[in-house]
Design a protein around this motif. Structure first.
Motif, PDB file in Angstrom:
ATOM      1  N   CYS A 163     -50.995  -5.625   2.171  1.00  0.00           N
ATOM      2  CA  CYS A 163     -50.407  -4.732   3.168  1.00  0.00           C
ATOM      3  C   CYS A 163     -50.025  -5.491   4.440  1.00  0.00           C
ATOM      4  O   CYS A 163     -48.982  -5.234   5.039  1.00  0.00           O
ATOM      5  CB  CYS A 163     -51.385  -3.605   3.518  1.00  0.00           C
ATOM      6  N   SER A 164     -50.862  -6.438   4.841  1.00  0.00           N
ATOM      7  CA  SER A 164     -50.565  -7.199   6.059  1.00  0.00           C
ATOM      8  C   SER A 164     -49.337  -8.081   5.857  1.00  0.00           C
ATOM      9  O   SER A 164     -48.521  -8.248   6.770  1.00  0.00           O
ATOM     10  CB  SER A 164     -51.776  -8.048   6.459  1.00  0.00           C
ATOM     11  N   VAL A 165     -49.186  -8.656   4.660  1.00  0.00           N
ATOM     12  CA  VAL A 165     -48.025  -9.500   4.379  1.00  0.00           C
ATOM     13  C   VAL A 165     -46.764  -8.656   4.322  1.00  0.00           C
ATOM     14  O   VAL A 165     -45.722  -9.018   4.896  1.00  0.00           O
ATOM     15  CB  VAL A 165     -48.219 -10.271   3.061  1.00  0.00           C
ATOM     16  N   VAL A 166     -46.829  -7.518   3.641  1.00  0.00           N
ATOM     17  CA  VAL A 166     -45.668  -6.641   3.538  1.00  0.00           C
ATOM     18  C   VAL A 166     -45.248  -6.146   4.917  1.00  0.00           C
ATOM     19  O   VAL A 166     -44.044  -6.117   5.237  1.00  0.00           O
ATOM     20  CB  VAL A 166     -45.972  -5.458   2.591  1.00  0.00           C
ATOM     21  N   SER A 167     -46.204  -5.771   5.736  1.00  0.00           N
ATOM     22  CA  SER A 167     -45.895  -5.311   7.093  1.00  0.00           C
ATOM     23  C   SER A 167     -45.165  -6.389   7.876  1.00  0.00           C
ATOM     24  O   SER A 167     -44.198  -6.114   8.597  1.00  0.00           O
ATOM     25  CB  SER A 167     -47.176  -4.916   7.825  1.00  0.00           C
ATOM     26  N   LYS A 168     -45.635  -7.622   7.732  1.00  0.00           N
ATOM     27  CA  LYS A 168     -45.012  -8.746   8.435  1.00  0.00           C
ATOM     28  C   LYS A 168     -43.598  -8.988   7.928  1.00  0.00           C
ATOM     29  O   LYS A 168     -42.661  -9.196   8.702  1.00  0.00           O
ATOM     30  CB  LYS A 168     -45.856  -9.996   8.222  1.00  0.00           C
TER      31      LYS A 168
ATOM     32  N   LEU B 168     -41.552  -6.857   6.459  1.00  0.00           N
ATOM     33  CA  LEU B 168     -40.663  -5.749   6.787  1.00  0.00           C
ATOM     34  C   LEU B 168     -40.129  -5.834   8.224  1.00  0.00           C
ATOM     35  O   LEU B 168     -39.102  -5.222   8.537  1.00  0.00           O
ATOM     36  CB  LEU B 168     -41.381  -4.418   6.584  1.00  0.00           C
ATOM     37  N   LYS B 169     -40.806  -6.584   9.054  1.00  0.00           N
ATOM     38  CA  LYS B 169     -40.339  -6.782  10.437  1.00  0.00           C
ATOM     39  C   LYS B 169     -39.257  -7.849  10.531  1.00  0.00           C
ATOM     40  O   LYS B 169     -38.594  -7.987  11.559  1.00  0.00           O
ATOM     41  CB  LYS B 169     -41.515  -7.160  11.333  1.00  0.00           C
ATOM     42  N   GLU B 170     -39.088  -8.620   9.438  1.00  0.00           N
ATOM     43  CA  GLU B 170     -38.049  -9.651   9.417  1.00  0.00           C
ATOM     44  C   GLU B 170     -36.683  -9.015   9.174  1.00  0.00           C
ATOM     45  O   GLU B 170     -36.550  -8.052   8.415  1.00  0.00           O
ATOM     46  CB  GLU B 170     -38.342 -10.676   8.319  1.00  0.00           C
ATOM     47  N   GLU B 171     -35.680  -9.566   9.810  1.00  0.00           N
ATOM     48  CA  GLU B 171     -34.330  -9.027   9.664  1.00  0.00           C
ATOM     49  C   GLU B 171     -33.794  -9.275   8.254  1.00  0.00           C
ATOM     50  O   GLU B 171     -33.981 -10.351   7.682  1.00  0.00           O
ATOM     51  CB  GLU B 171     -33.408  -9.696  10.691  1.00  0.00           C
ATOM     52  N   ASP B 172     -33.138  -8.261   7.690  1.00  0.00           N
ATOM     53  CA  ASP B 172     -32.514  -8.348   6.367  1.00  0.00           C
ATOM     54  C   ASP B 172     -33.508  -8.703   5.262  1.00  0.00           C
ATOM     55  O   ASP B 172     -33.173  -9.414   4.305  1.00  0.00           O
ATOM     56  CB  ASP B 172     -31.373  -9.382   6.372  1.00  0.00           C
ATOM     57  N   THR B 173     -34.742  -8.212   5.383  1.00  0.00           N
ATOM     58  CA  THR B 173     -35.746  -8.498   4.358  1.00  0.00           C
ATOM     59  C   THR B 173     -36.387  -7.198   3.872  1.00  0.00           C
ATOM     60  O   THR B 173     -36.881  -6.407   4.673  1.00  0.00           O
ATOM     61  CB  THR B 173     -36.844  -9.435   4.899  1.00  0.00           C
ATOM     62  N   GLU B 174     -36.354  -6.995   2.562  1.00  0.00           N
ATOM     63  CA  GLU B 174     -37.084  -5.902   1.941  1.00  0.00           C
ATOM     64  C   GLU B 174     -38.346  -6.498   1.321  1.00  0.00           C
ATOM     65  O   GLU B 174     -38.332  -7.633   0.853  1.00  0.00           O
ATOM     66  CB  GLU B 174     -36.247  -5.236   0.848  1.00  0.00           C
ATOM     67  N   ALA B 175     -39.418  -5.727   1.318  1.00  0.00           N
ATOM     68  CA  ALA B 175     -40.680  -6.277   0.819  1.00  0.00           C
ATOM     69  C   ALA B 175     -41.506  -5.210   0.113  1.00  0.00           C
ATOM     70  O   ALA B 175     -41.532  -4.050   0.515  1.00  0.00           O
ATOM     71  CB  ALA B 175     -41.482  -6.875   1.968  1.00  0.00           C
ATOM     72  N   TRP B 176     -42.177  -5.654  -0.940  1.00  0.00           N
ATOM     73  CA  TRP B 176     -43.115  -4.821  -1.683  1.00  0.00           C
ATOM     74  C   TRP B 176     -44.376  -5.640  -1.956  1.00  0.00           C
ATOM     75  O   TRP B 176     -44.346  -6.880  -1.907  1.00  0.00           O
ATOM     76  CB  TRP B 176     -42.510  -4.368  -3.005  1.00  0.00           C
ATOM     77  N   GLY B 177     -45.474  -4.966  -2.257  1.00  0.00           N
ATOM     78  CA  GLY B 177     -46.714  -5.679  -2.500  1.00  0.00           C
ATOM     79  C   GLY B 177     -47.517  -5.097  -3.644  1.00  0.00           C
ATOM     80  O   GLY B 177     -47.440  -3.889  -3.919  1.00  0.00           O
ATOM     81  N   VAL B 178     -48.252  -5.965  -4.305  1.00  0.00           N
ATOM     82  CA  VAL B 178     -49.179  -5.548  -5.358  1.00  0.00           C
ATOM     83  C   VAL B 178     -50.571  -6.026  -4.974  1.00  0.00           C
ATOM     84  O   VAL B 178     -50.795  -7.219  -4.779  1.00  0.00           O
ATOM     85  CB  VAL B 178     -48.787  -6.135  -6.736  1.00  0.00           C
ATOM     86  N   GLU B 179     -51.492  -5.090  -4.837  1.00  0.00           N
ATOM     87  CA  GLU B 179     -52.886  -5.393  -4.511  1.00  0.00           C
ATOM     88  C   GLU B 179     -53.675  -5.466  -5.818  1.00  0.00           C
ATOM     89  O   GLU B 179     -53.755  -4.477  -6.553  1.00  0.00           O
ATOM     90  CB  GLU B 179     -53.452  -4.302  -3.606  1.00  0.00           C
ATOM     91  N   PRO B 180     -54.243  -6.631  -6.155  1.00  0.00           N
ATOM     92  CA  PRO B 180     -54.955  -6.765  -7.441  1.00  0.00           C
ATOM     93  C   PRO B 180     -56.293  -6.042  -7.475  1.00  0.00           C
ATOM     94  O   PRO B 180     -56.889  -5.915  -8.542  1.00  0.00           O
ATOM     95  CB  PRO B 180     -55.180  -8.278  -7.577  1.00  0.00           C
ATOM     96  N   TYR B 181     -56.785  -5.589  -6.332  1.00  0.00           N
ATOM     97  CA  TYR B 181     -58.100  -4.956  -6.262  1.00  0.00           C
ATOM     98  C   TYR B 181     -57.940  -3.544  -5.707  1.00  0.00           C
ATOM     99  O   TYR B 181     -56.841  -3.116  -5.377  1.00  0.00           O
ATOM    100  CB  TYR B 181     -59.036  -5.807  -5.398  1.00  0.00           C
ATOM    101  N   ASP B 182     -59.029  -2.823  -5.619  1.00  0.00           N
ATOM    102  CA  ASP B 182     -58.939  -1.433  -5.198  1.00  0.00           C
ATOM    103  C   ASP B 182     -58.537  -1.331  -3.729  1.00  0.00           C
ATOM    104  O   ASP B 182     -58.729  -2.257  -2.939  1.00  0.00           O
ATOM    105  CB  ASP B 182     -60.266  -0.708  -5.435  1.00  0.00           C
TER     106      ASP B 182
END
Length: 261
Positions: free
Chosen positions: A102-107, A109-123
């Protein structure tokens, strides 16, 4: 027969529970300035340590995360400007896999022209409000990366993984790494821990399931060759040049792999 009164401070010292406090109490009658000096000195020492740490809760939490084994995920955030220089337009649609995604995706998404998604391997049971919001919006999901990823081939321009492959045995690496290459169009970036540097707290082991198996760079390179995963030498050169220009030295091993053609 009258009983001799017992000195409470003597009982405390003899009991061994708080000897330092007892000794201060017993000496305070003869030297009150000593007690005041010790208290003031302790306050100054605490203040100095607090100032050195930055005096903020976020800094303390950051140090805790580094000691807790999510160093490479934090390293991804530090490396984003370097990655943008190395990959250019390939940073337009990014998937990150790893704890605290979540912290990486949030970071990102703040970049210009960047879409981001994340997969958390744990709960995600202990996720904060910001992370839960990303989950509700579909940017982040929890999934077991030991199996097929729920994405079509070349769904993302770039896939970044951190603090996740170190916990997989070769048996599962043989499934997971090809999957990362399958869902990426322009490459896979692996952030892996150095042997002997990163560790996970005992309290977090149930979450990770097993201690990290930190491998050397030579081990990873041999593994890439054995599994027909090719390093992207052109990107490696760009990444190294951008890192040198910014005096950036990664605290983790960084590997750049080509996607499947």
């Amino acid at each position: 027969m009258s009983r001799r009164p017992v000195n409470p401070s003597r009982r405390l010292v003899d009991g061994g529970s708080l000897p330092f406090v007892g000794s201060i109490h017993s000496k305070s009658r003869s030297s009150p300035l000593l007690t005041i000096g010790l208290v003031v000195g302790a306050m100054l020492l605490i203040g100095f340590c607090y100032h050195q740490s930055g005096g903020s809760r976020s800094n303390i939490e950051a140090v805790s995360k580094v000691e807790g084994g999510t160093l490479c995920t934090a390293e991804v955030q530090r490396a984003i400007p370097i990655l943008k220089k190395a990959y250019g337009d390939s940073m337009r649609k990014v998937l990150h896999l790893g704890p605290d995604t979540c912290s990486v995706v949030s970071k990102l998404l703040k970049e210009e022209d960047t879409e981001a998604w994340g997969v958390e391997p744990y709960d995600l049971d202990d996720a904060d409000a910001s992370c839960r919001r990303l989950v509700r919006k579909g940017f982040v999901r929890a999934a077991d990366i030991k199996f097929l990823l729920p994405y079509r081939a070349k769904s993302f321009s770039l896939v970044i993984v951190s603090d996740a492959l170190d916990y997989l045995s070769p048996r599962y690496l043989n499934k997971t790494l090809p999957e990362l290459a399958r869902v990426s169009a322009d490459g896979v970036v692996i952030f892996a821990g150095y042997p002997g540097r990163q560790r996970v707290k005992d309290s977090e082991l149930p979450k990770f399931g097993r201690p990290a198996k930190l491998r050397s760079s030579s081990w990873w390179i041999r593994y890439f060759v054995q599994t027909s995963l090719e390093e992207n030498e052109a990107v490696v050169k760009k990444f190294d040049q951008a890192a040198a220009k910014r005096s950036y030295r990664p605290a983790c091993q960084v590997f750049h792999l080509k996607s499947y053609s």
